[in-house]
Design an enzyme around this catalytic site. Structure first.
Site, short mmCIF file in Angstrom:
data_model
loop_
_atom_site.label_atom_id
_atom_site.label_comp_id
_atom_site.label_asym_id
_atom_site.label_seq_id
_atom_site.Cartn_x
_atom_site.Cartn_y
_atom_site.Cartn_z
CG HIS A 1 -2.85 9.96 -5.42
ND1 HIS A 1 -2.06 10.22 -4.34
CD2 HIS A 1 -4.09 9.64 -4.92
CE1 HIS A 1 -2.76 10.07 -3.22
NE2 HIS A 1 -4.00 9.73 -3.55
CD GLU B 1 -7.85 8.84 -6.75
OE1 GLU B 1 -6.65 8.52 -6.83
OE2 GLU B 1 -8.56 8.55 -5.78
CB THR C 1 -13.30 11.62 -7.10
OG1 THR C 1 -14.17 11.50 -5.97
CG2 THR C 1 -12.59 10.30 -7.32
CG LEU D 1 -15.26 8.02 -3.60
CD1 LEU D 1 -14.92 9.20 -2.69
CD2 LEU D 1 -16.48 8.35 -4.44
CG HIS E 1 -3.49 9.84 0.63
ND1 HIS E 1 -3.40 8.47 0.53
CD2 HIS E 1 -4.50 10.21 -0.22
CE1 HIS E 1 -4.31 8.02 -0.32
NE2 HIS E 1 -4.99 9.06 -0.80
CG ASP F 1 -16.28 15.87 -4.24
OD1 ASP F 1 -15.48 15.10 -3.67
OD2 ASP F 1 -16.68 15.69 -5.40
CG ASP G 1 2.66 15.93 2.60
OD1 ASP G 1 3.74 16.35 3.08
OD2 ASP G 1 1.70 16.68 2.32
CB THR H 1 1.21 19.95 3.60
OG1 THR H 1 2.29 19.00 3.57
CG2 THR H 1 0.85 20.34 2.17
CD1 TRP I 1 -2.48 9.37 6.52
CD2 TRP I 1 -3.78 10.60 5.19
NE1 TRP I 1 -3.17 8.51 5.71
CE2 TRP I 1 -3.99 9.25 4.88
CE3 TRP I 1 -4.51 11.57 4.47
CZ2 TRP I 1 -4.87 8.83 3.88
CZ3 TRP I 1 -5.40 11.15 3.49
CH2 TRP I 1 -5.57 9.80 3.20
#
Length: 654
Positions: A237, A234, A230, A190, A243, A294, A253, A258, A245
């Site tokens: 990032h 991104e 998506t 993606l 992420h 999404d 993270d 979180t 997790w």
């Protein structure tokens, strides 16, 4: 603050992908670290700056200036006609930009789906995006660069090896987004992004072409990933988010607010989805940095906001974007800015006034509005910066958009602003219902007017959105004629600014002398411990003043410039002293009598202590012995049975 390098690098190299991997950002990061020996040092310096920024701004009392990032979309195709296949239309690009602005501002239409547990953590990142209005050479553009790449699909190696270096605009002035067809070994991706600290020739975000779109305008070819999230994921990032997790089982993270996740979540998990990590926290599957569909991701947290803001503020690796002129049309050039500042006012059951900020060079504006969820717009053209919407239906949610006309050159339509018409009738009714959640789509509450309403049932609560002005900044909120024990809070967007918690039916009263001007102030009325009445009303009045309110609520006499300190900050609890040595005190925000769990967690994610306390609003203080903790940085986590909040704690030994 000392950064533990081994922790950082173990996090960088641990990569765990979901069963259907869709984001290659961490995989690309590993490749870049292997190819560039100096990149790890650059990333460690960025991490040090991020930690220091978080420390310096953790208790910041006012919101930051919104940073707008110029964006260029490189639409890579293989000779397709405009609007066909991967050569997507301008309208779909604009829809994607609109979705980014909504997601990063917490104005997305699905923000009301955030569970009550996580609502206090959801954040407006104060980051926005515009389609570039000028190219690096200074000439005009619409921010869309169409590239005939001469091939049907692309691998990551081809994209980073040839496509990006040959098409990239200055990464210090623009966010570059490439829309491509992934192929070869990378078919099924993606997207991916480059973290801060990487090469200037490959910096930016890459998305599968069919993922570009929005909640309002899904890409017809995108399936479960067609609503623009998506790009939201991104860009997270690209602004240094990991992420959720932590790319490891029960990983870290680097964000305190979180929850710890086992691993990635796909699809649309049923809430609450419990982690099997220590403490079995409820996982925040609706966070943009998870792997869900999404339609099932719709929030960033305050901690994620701070982490992203760190790279855009002074000393940050992307700070140059904050002063980029990419959003400004070239002098005398044929650009036309997109209208902003949309808001509805004077809302009745059948009419509303739609307003927006003026666009330089605009001679007129095209306005369109419709009922949310319908496909037909009502349109019109005006020369000023407001328009009347008539013939509306009572108690109905509407959206409107505005397009500027600069002497024949049209801008893109703005993103949608929402408003809800008032119900018919009067008396003791919920004139502003449904308003059980904080939302920018709530209508603006009239100033200086008594609003009479009910807390009709246990669990009912009322949010009132209002705006102050540059001429009248200072705020006073009165809650009177209480039939039961009701309390009052004042928020500026997601940030708690004041609390009034008198007992029984004593009136509540808040003043906040501020220089912040915004349209996202909220008065929050709720019954303590479920107090309610379905027969008697309360009265709320919001008052603004050009002069500072005195502590007795008047504006008579001399007053000083001050902002009344908040007793309990955004995390839901106050904590002092910080740094601490032997003893730590917490004041916990309580809207009912509940058991409160307090845990102290070290930087590895290990729970050092966990204690439970029975608290209520008249007994909400906890004193803890921390004399056995070594010097260092910790996270204090408070769960009051309704919300979860976290703050950083420093233990400092002489």
């Amino acid at each position: 603050m000392r950064l533990i390098a081994t922790l950082l690098f173990s996090m960088l190299f641990l990569v765990v992908f979901a069963q259907e991997r869709s984001c290659a950002s961490m995989e690309v990061l590993q490749q870049q670290l292997a190819q560039d020996p100096d990149m790890a040092a650059r990333m460690e310096a960025i991490e040090r700056h991020t930690q220091q920024f978080h420390h310096d701004h953790d208790h910041e009392g006012s919101d930051r200036v919104v940073i707008t990032i110029p964006v260029v979309f490189h639409i890579v195709h293989n000779g397709d006609a405009l609007g066909s296949g991967e050569n997507i239309s301008d309208a779909l690009v604009q829809a994607q930009l609109n979705q980014l602005n909504q997601d990063f501002a917490l104005t997305n239409s699905d923000a009301n789906l955030i569970p009550a547990l996580f609502q206090p953590l959801a954040a407006n990142t104060e980051i926005q995006f515009c389609l570039a209005q000028r190219k690096p050479d200074g000439t005009a553009t619409n921010g869309i660069n169409r590239v005939n790449g001469g091939q049907a699909s692309w691998t990551v190696n081809q994209i980073d090896g040839t496509l990006k270096p040959s098409t990239i605009w200055d990464r210090n002035q623009y966010l570059n987004i490439w829309s491509v067809v992934f192929g070869g070994a990378d078919a099924g991706l993606l997207g991916y992004a480059q973290f801060p600290g990487g090469s200037a020739s490959t910096d930016g975000v890459v998305c599968l072409w069919s993922s570009l779109g929005s909640v309002a305008t899904p890409n017809p070819s995108g399936g479960s990933y067609a609503r623009g999230r998506t790009a939201t994921h991104e860009i997270g990032h690209w602004l240094n988010l990991r992420h959720i997790w932590g790319d490891a089982t029960c990983g870290n993270d680097q964000v305190a607010d979180t929850p710890v996740h086992n691993t990635s979540n796909g699809g649309c998990p049923t809430y609450p989805h419990l982690s099997t990590c220590s403490g079995t926290p409820v996982e925040m599957t609706m966070n943009y940095m998870d792997y869900t569909y999404d339609a099932c991701m719709y929030m960033f947290t305050a901690g994620q906001k701070t982490r992203m803001q760190a790279v855009l503020n002074s000393g940050g690796s992307r700070v140059s974007l904050a002063t980029s002129q990419g959003c400004v049309p070239p002098s005398g050039g044929g650009g036309c800015g997109t209208p902003s500042g949309l808001a509805a006012s004077s809302i009745t059951s059948t009419t509303a006034t739609l307003g927006w900020s003026a666009v330089s060079g605009a001679t007129s504006y095209n306005v369109q509005f419709r009922q949310v969820g319908t496909s037909t717009w009502t349109t019109g053209t005006v020369t000023g910066t407001s328009a009347s919407a008539t013939g509306l239906t009572a108690s109905t949610n509407y959206e409107f958009q505005v397009q500027a006309n600069c002497g024949g050159t049209l801008s893109s339509f703005s993103g949608s602003a929402n408003f809800t018409t008032a119900p018919t009738g009067g008396g003791c009714t919920e004139n502003y219902e449904p308003n059980n959640s904080r939302s920018s789509s709530l209508p603006l509450t009239p100033i200086g007017v008594d609003r009479v309403a009910q807390i009709a049932a246990s669990g009912d609560n009322d949010w009132y959105r209002f705006a102050n002005t540059s001429a009248q900044r200072r705020i006073r909120v009165d809650l009177t004629t209480l039939p039961a024990d009701y309390d009052l809070k004042l928020y500026q967007n997601n940030t708690l600014r004041g609390t009034s918690e008198n007992g029984s039916t004593t009136s509540e009263f808040l003043i906040y002398n501020t220089n912040t001007v915004a349209s996202n102030w909220y008065a929050y009325v709720y019954g303590y411990n479920g107090a309610n009445s379905n027969t008697q009303c309360y009265t709320l009045r919001i008052t603004l003043s050009a002069s500072n309110f005195r502590e007795d609520g008047t504006t008579d006499g001399e007053t000083s410039e001050f902002e009344i300190p908040v007793r309990v900050i955004e995390s839901g609890f106050a904590m002092f002293p910080n740094p601490a040595t032997d003893e730590l005190t917490l004041d916990v925000n309580m809207d009912a009598e509940r058991q409160v769990k307090v845990s102290i967690i070290d930087l590895t994610g290990r729970t050092i202590s966990l204690n439970a306390y029975d608290l209520h609003k008249d007994q909400n203080r906890v004193t803890m012995d921390v004399s056995a903790l070594p010097s260092g940085l910790y996270v204090v986590r408070v769960e009051n049975g309704k919300t979860v909040g976290s703050q950083k704690l420093t233990i400092a030994r002489p």
